[in-house]
Design a protein around this motif. Structure first.
Motif, PDB file in Angstrom:
ATOM      1  N   ALA A   1       0.782  -1.299  -0.044  1.00  0.00           N
ATOM      2  CA  ALA A   1      -0.015  -0.139   0.048  1.00  0.00           C
ATOM      3  C   ALA A   1       0.812   1.305  -0.029  1.00  0.00           C
ATOM      4  O   ALA A   1       0.433   2.090  -0.690  1.00  0.00           O
ATOM      5  N   LEU A   2       1.844   1.394   0.762  1.00  0.00           N
ATOM      6  CA  LEU A   2       2.864   2.449   0.674  1.00  0.00           C
ATOM      7  C   LEU A   2       3.703   2.471  -0.628  1.00  0.00           C
ATOM      8  O   LEU A   2       3.657   3.774  -0.961  1.00  0.00           O
ATOM      9  N   LYS A   3       3.794   1.425  -1.271  1.00  0.00           N
ATOM     10  CA  LYS A   3       4.454   1.502  -2.648  1.00  0.00           C
ATOM     11  C   LYS A   3       3.563   2.225  -3.775  1.00  0.00           C
ATOM     12  O   LYS A   3       3.831   3.105  -4.282  1.00  0.00           O
TER      13      LYS A   3
ATOM     14  N   LEU B   1       2.437   9.671  -5.717  1.00  0.00           N
ATOM     15  CA  LEU B   1       3.288  10.865  -5.202  1.00  0.00           C
ATOM     16  C   LEU B   1       4.176  11.208  -6.420  1.00  0.00           C
ATOM     17  O   LEU B   1       4.305  12.338  -7.039  1.00  0.00           O
ATOM     18  N   GLY B   2       4.936  10.097  -7.136  1.00  0.00           N
ATOM     19  CA  GLY B   2       5.831  10.265  -8.202  1.00  0.00           C
ATOM     20  C   GLY B   2       5.076  10.848  -9.448  1.00  0.00           C
ATOM     21  O   GLY B   2       5.665  11.720 -10.265  1.00  0.00           O
ATOM     22  N   ARG B   3       3.929  10.016  -9.695  1.00  0.00           N
ATOM     23  CA  ARG B   3       3.036  10.607 -10.969  1.00  0.00           C
ATOM     24  C   ARG B   3       2.484  11.846 -10.761  1.00  0.00           C
ATOM     25  O   ARG B   3       1.681  12.585 -11.816  1.00  0.00           O
ATOM     26  N   GLY B   4       2.459  12.590  -9.590  1.00  0.00           N
ATOM     27  CA  GLY B   4       1.644  13.878  -9.561  1.00  0.00           C
ATOM     28  C   GLY B   4       0.388  13.604  -8.849  1.00  0.00           C
ATOM     29  O   GLY B   4      -0.500  14.644  -9.193  1.00  0.00           O
ATOM     30  N   GLU B   5      -0.193  12.360  -8.552  1.00  0.00           N
ATOM     31  CA  GLU B   5      -1.684  12.102  -8.186  1.00  0.00           C
ATOM     32  C   GLU B   5      -1.671  12.409  -6.688  1.00  0.00           C
ATOM     33  O   GLU B   5      -0.819  12.445  -6.090  1.00  0.00           O
ATOM     34  N   PRO B   6      -2.938  12.479  -6.303  1.00  0.00           N
ATOM     35  CA  PRO B   6      -3.406  12.505  -4.935  1.00  0.00           C
ATOM     36  C   PRO B   6      -2.783  11.231  -4.159  1.00  0.00           C
ATOM     37  O   PRO B   6      -2.801  10.174  -4.600  1.00  0.00           O
ATOM     38  N   VAL B   7      -2.433  11.408  -2.686  1.00  0.00           N
ATOM     39  CA  VAL B   7      -1.935  10.166  -2.037  1.00  0.00           C
ATOM     40  C   VAL B   7      -3.057   9.761  -1.267  1.00  0.00           C
ATOM     41  O   VAL B   7      -3.497  10.709  -0.223  1.00  0.00           O
ATOM     42  N   ARG B   8      -3.471   8.532  -1.196  1.00  0.00           N
ATOM     43  CA  ARG B   8      -4.685   8.126  -0.480  1.00  0.00           C
ATOM     44  C   ARG B   8      -4.074   6.747   0.251  1.00  0.00           C
ATOM     45  O   ARG B   8      -3.792   5.832  -0.526  1.00  0.00           O
TER      46      ARG B   8
ATOM     47  N   VAL C   1       5.263   6.108   7.956  1.00  0.00           N
ATOM     48  CA  VAL C   1       5.860   6.292   6.706  1.00  0.00           C
ATOM     49  C   VAL C   1       4.661   7.064   5.989  1.00  0.00           C
ATOM     50  O   VAL C   1       4.796   7.860   5.156  1.00  0.00           O
ATOM     51  N   GLY C   2       3.404   6.532   6.110  1.00  0.00           N
ATOM     52  CA  GLY C   2       2.338   7.271   5.160  1.00  0.00           C
ATOM     53  C   GLY C   2       2.158   8.555   5.452  1.00  0.00           C
ATOM     54  O   GLY C   2       1.687   9.185   4.770  1.00  0.00           O
ATOM     55  N   ALA C   3       2.315   8.925   6.836  1.00  0.00           N
ATOM     56  CA  ALA C   3       1.894  10.345   7.100  1.00  0.00           C
ATOM     57  C   ALA C   3       3.108  11.262   6.512  1.00  0.00           C
ATOM     58  O   ALA C   3       2.847  12.189   5.965  1.00  0.00           O
ATOM     59  N   ALA C   4       4.266  10.692   6.431  1.00  0.00           N
ATOM     60  CA  ALA C   4       5.467  11.330   5.783  1.00  0.00           C
ATOM     61  C   ALA C   4       5.274  11.583   4.288  1.00  0.00           C
ATOM     62  O   ALA C   4       5.376  12.549   3.361  1.00  0.00           O
TER      63      ALA C   4
ATOM     64  N   ALA D   1       2.270  11.638   2.976  1.00  0.00           N
ATOM     65  CA  ALA D   1       1.290  12.880   2.766  1.00  0.00           C
ATOM     66  C   ALA D   1       1.759  14.082   2.618  1.00  0.00           C
ATOM     67  O   ALA D   1       1.424  15.098   2.039  1.00  0.00           O
ATOM     68  N   HIS D   2       2.695  14.390   3.490  1.00  0.00           N
ATOM     69  CA  HIS D   2       3.386  15.633   3.802  1.00  0.00           C
ATOM     70  C   HIS D   2       4.255  15.922   2.548  1.00  0.00           C
ATOM     71  O   HIS D   2       4.143  17.125   2.150  1.00  0.00           O
ATOM     72  N   ALA D   3       4.697  14.898   1.821  1.00  0.00           N
ATOM     73  CA  ALA D   3       5.565  15.081   0.726  1.00  0.00           C
ATOM     74  C   ALA D   3       4.656  15.435  -0.296  1.00  0.00           C
ATOM     75  O   ALA D   3       5.114  16.103  -1.186  1.00  0.00           O
ATOM     76  N   SER D   4       3.595  14.859  -0.473  1.00  0.00           N
ATOM     77  CA  SER D   4       2.708  15.174  -1.514  1.00  0.00           C
ATOM     78  C   SER D   4       2.171  16.773  -1.557  1.00  0.00           C
ATOM     79  O   SER D   4       2.231  17.357  -2.521  1.00  0.00           O
ATOM     80  N   ALA D   5       1.941  17.431  -0.127  1.00  0.00           N
ATOM     81  CA  ALA D   5       1.660  18.864  -0.327  1.00  0.00           C
ATOM     82  C   ALA D   5       3.072  19.575  -0.582  1.00  0.00           C
ATOM     83  O   ALA D   5       2.756  20.534  -1.383  1.00  0.00           O
ATOM     84  N   ASP D   6       4.067  19.044  -0.110  1.00  0.00           N
ATOM     85  CA  ASP D   6       5.168  19.661  -0.591  1.00  0.00           C
ATOM     86  C   ASP D   6       5.628  19.812  -1.928  1.00  0.00           C
ATOM     87  O   ASP D   6       5.954  20.778  -2.902  1.00  0.00           O
ATOM     88  N   ARG D   7       5.170  18.597  -2.778  1.00  0.00           N
ATOM     89  CA  ARG D   7       5.421  18.453  -4.089  1.00  0.00           C
ATOM     90  C   ARG D   7       4.488  19.498  -5.010  1.00  0.00           C
ATOM     91  O   ARG D   7       4.950  20.225  -5.959  1.00  0.00           O
ATOM     92  N   ASP D   8       3.113  19.618  -4.587  1.00  0.00           N
ATOM     93  CA  ASP D   8       2.435  20.632  -5.164  1.00  0.00           C
ATOM     94  C   ASP D   8       2.741  21.851  -5.192  1.00  0.00           C
ATOM     95  O   ASP D   8       2.778  22.776  -5.932  1.00  0.00           O
ATOM     96  N   ARG D   9       3.418  22.396  -3.890  1.00  0.00           N
ATOM     97  CA  ARG D   9       3.939  23.760  -3.696  1.00  0.00           C
ATOM     98  C   ARG D   9       5.388  23.996  -4.509  1.00  0.00           C
ATOM     99  O   ARG D   9       5.308  25.090  -5.130  1.00  0.00           O
TER     100      ARG D   9
END
Length: 747
Positions: free
Chosen positions: A307-309, A315-322, A334-337, A339-347
């Protein structure tokens, strides 16, 4: 940046954990197998040694039997001087029965008396193995010789028996035995098929081998073992067939022969294969069980990891992380990290898009600036080419006029003419350098080194400085031993150096000051010194005096002017000559001294008399000269007419073409930059006219680049001369054209 190596899976790590318990068992099994293999090898080598001993005994017995037969012959009644024919017959029967090559009888000095392989009265030669014969005579003991090849090329060896009677050595009996007889002895001992037995004489020449092989020497590894000289020994060798073998050898103490037996290591270890297979099967079964257990217990962890993979892929494809809820606390973190990375990526994506837009704007501006710079560069090159052309046009008639003055030989104007000739040549070179300005900036300035006598160059530099001296005094000092100093130098560049140094001294010396220019020898160097009593230089100025663009501090009026290039150019030019330059001063108000040092060169062979003029061409040659510069055309025509040529001059291309109706030129000298029709077009029309078809073309132009010369050749010009061309060069080009024209007309 190197891509990181992929990590090992959880299942693999669990497998390693389970398999690590098998490691001690594997180590112990390997140690036991190694010990058993070593013991098996040691036993095999001892077996090989025992076989070698037994075979050595058999070979020794064979040689002893041979000696017994020879002793019987020695005791026979037929061995007497009076019964040599009977002994020859007896020896022949014995040799045939024993399978020997021959029985040979020699006297006490080694001279052969008879051989059973030859007729009784046949002439006998020398012994084939004289060393063993001599040893038998000297020791009076039986001798076994080394392996030799007889006249027929068959390998054999000699067994010799000295025969004594009444205390005197009477005869030496010899049995010549083929080596195949020893091989038969080996084969009778039923040597195992996986073994190789070889017999060698004292020189390690092979006597016999159970397996045939073309080499007559032992294998290198066996030879190294035998050369130790021990009576017997064992070791591991490689046979001539390339197989590994456990080897034992034994020497025959009486004769020095060696019997070596090699047993195949592969055959010796056959018994271990089953044990090794069983151990390997057990270890593989244990590893299989460990793999199953690792897979079974890893399922509870690998599903959350999958699921983490998937989340990381999104995250790598630019899609939302669920992410679903994960039962493992560490994996939940690790999952919470992620989610934070997804927000940083968008910014970061938003910021990157803004930066890309700015970069595109800057790139467009840079491209536009580069295009403008390239256009400016092209404009500069075109301007320099045109400027060079316009400067060369007035130089051409000046140079030609000076040549005419030289031809007329007026001695009253000789000094002035020589000064003008030097300055015109100097200006011509400077115009050439103007067109090469890009190469100067890139340190690719053309340098024309040739032998140069320094004393005249120094005096010419002093003479050129006279007009700007004013009331200043310039003293020229050439040492007596410096009159004949020669260097390899570019004359114009060296003149530029001297002019810069003298100009610098004049600039910084008062109106009534004193300047000296000296030339002297300093070992293997020529030393030129410029000294003045002007303003001098403090130490802080001396440190930078040769730096590019450096200037000593001046007042606001900048009365001394300059760009700070003179001494920097001096240093660059002198270093290009392989020399050096230095400056010194005792301080402000105490003058300055600059010293140039150049390596000396050998004087050249005696040159032709200066000012000599090449012999004129044939008198009946006709030349058409076309140039819109009237002065250049008339002076060039005057030079050609003085050389005996018939010259017609035209200042316009149309007039030149109209002249062809009544004038058939052998050579046409054309300017390129003509009005209304350039020189290339004029050349084409001239060649198309019947009176100009065989005309040789010479381009005389102010355009002097390599591209201009190539275009002239493509247009049919035989020579391309750049204004101001030396009269000798123009005459030489015309002579070449006349020769070519004559060759074409010849049948």
């Amino acid at each position: 940046m190197n891509k990181p190596a992929p990590g090992r899976s959880l299942r693999f790590r669990l497998f390693l954990l389970a398999a690590s318990g098998l490691l001690p068992l594997a180590i112990v099994s390997a140690a036991v197998l190694g010990y058993v293999s070593a013991e098996r090898g040691r036993d095999t080598r001892e077996t090989a040694l025992a076989v070698s001993r037994a075979l050595a005994t058999a070979v020794d017995a064979e040689l002893a039997a041979t000696l017994s037969v020879l002793q019987s012959l020695a005791l026979s009644d037929e061995l007497a001087p009076a019964r040599m024919r009977d002994f020859h017959a007896l020896a022949g029967r014995v040799a045939e029965r024993q399978g020997w090559r021959a029985v040979i009888l020699a006297d006490g000095s080694g001279r052969i008396l008879l051989s059973s392989s030859a007729a009784p009265d046949a002439a006998q030669g020398d012994p084939v193995d004289p060393a063993s014969m001599q040893r038998a005579i000297t020791t009076r003991r039986p001798v076994v010789g080394n392996v030799v090849r007889g006249p027929r090329g068959v390998p054999a060896f000699a067994v010799r028996l000295p025969v004594e009677r009444d205390g005197q050595l009477r005869y030496v009996l010899t049995a010549v035995i083929p080596t195949e007889q020893i091989r038969a002895t080996l084969l009778r001992q039923q040597v195992p098929s996986h073994s190789v037995v070889s017999v060698f004489d004292p020189t390690l020449q092979r006597v016999a081998r159970s397996r045939p092989h073309p080499s007559q020497r032992p294998a290198p590894s066996l030879q190294a073992m035998l050369e130790r000289g021990e009576r017997e020994g064992t070791g591991t060798t490689t046979t001539l067939e390339g197989t590994s073998a456990h080897t034992g050898y034994a020497r025959l103490p009486t004769w020095g022969w060696v019997v070596a037996t090699g047993i195949s290591a592969e055959d010796a270890n056959k018994g271990l294969a089953g044990v090794l297979g069983a151990v390997a099967a057990g270890l593989l079964a244990s590893l299989g069980l460990a793999a199953f257990l690792a897979w079974y217990f890893a399922r509870d962890v690998t599903e959350p990891i999958d699921a983490l993979k998937a989340a990381a892929g999104a995250l790598g494809r630019g899609e939302p992380v669920r992410l679903p809820r994960l039962d493992v606390a560490e994996l939940q973190q690790v999952g919470a990290a992620l989610a934070h990375a997804s927000a940083d990526r968008d910014r970061a994506a938003r910021e990157r898009r803004a930066a890309e837009a700015e970069r595109e704007t800057l790139l467009a501006r840079a491209t536009e600036a580069l295009q403008r710079a390239e256009e400016a560069g092209r404009s500069k090159d075109e301007f320099l080419a045109m400027l060079g052309h316009e400067l060369r046009n007035p130089l051409a008639p000046m140079a030609t006029a000076l040549h005419l003055m030289a031809r007329k030989g007026d001695p009253s104007t000789r000094r002035e003419r020589e000064v003008m000739e030097r300055q015109v040549a100097h200006m011509q070179r400077l115009v050439d350098d103007l067109l090469d300005v890009s190469r100067i900036a890139g340190k690719r300035l053309e340098f024309r080194l040739q032998p140069l006598q320094l004393a005249p160059a120094v005096r010419h530099a002093a003479e050129a400085a006279q007009p700007v001296l004013g009331l200043r005094r310039l003293e020229v000092q050439v040492a007596e031993d410096a009159e004949t100093l020669w260097v390899e130098a570019d004359e114009v560049r060296l003149a530029q150096v001297l002019n810069n140094l003298l100009g610098n001294a004049i600039k910084f010396t008062g109106p009534e000051g004193h300047i000296s220019l000296a030339l002297a020898r300093a070992g293997g160097l020529a030393e030129i010194t410029v000294r003045d009593d002007g303003v001098g230089m403090p130490s802080e100025v001396l440190e930078h005096v040769f730096d590019l663009f450096y200037q000593a501090p001046q007042g606001t009026d900048r009365s001394l002017g300059g760009l700070g290039l003179g001494l920097a150019i001096v240093r660059s030019l002198i270093e290009m000559h392989g020399g050096s330059v230095s400056a010194s001063s005792d301080g402000e108000g105490r003058g300055s001294t600059l010293v140039v040092r150049l390596p000396l060169a050998a004087p050249p062979p005696q040159a032709e008399e200066a000012g000599s003029v090449a012999p004129p061409p044939a008198v009946d040659a006709r030349v058409l000269l076309v140039d819109d510069n009237q002065d250049a055309a008339e002076t060039a025509a005057a030079v050609l007419e003085l050389s005996g040529l018939e010259v017609q001059v035209a200042y316009d291309p149309g007039v030149a073409l109209s002249m062809l109706d009544r004038f058939k030129p052998d050579v046409a000298v054309l300017d390129i930059g003509l009005p209304g029709m350039n020189g290339y077009e004029l050349a084409a029309q001239l060649k198309a006219h019947p009176n100009g078809a065989n005309c040789y073309l010479v381009a005389l132009t102010g355009y002097g680049t390599a591209a201009d010369a190539a275009r002239a050749r493509a247009a049919g010009f035989g020579r391309h001369l750049v204004k101001p061309a030396a009269p000798e060069a123009l005459l030489q080009a015309i002579r070449q054209g006349l020769r070519d024209t004559t060759d074409r007309r010849a049948p």
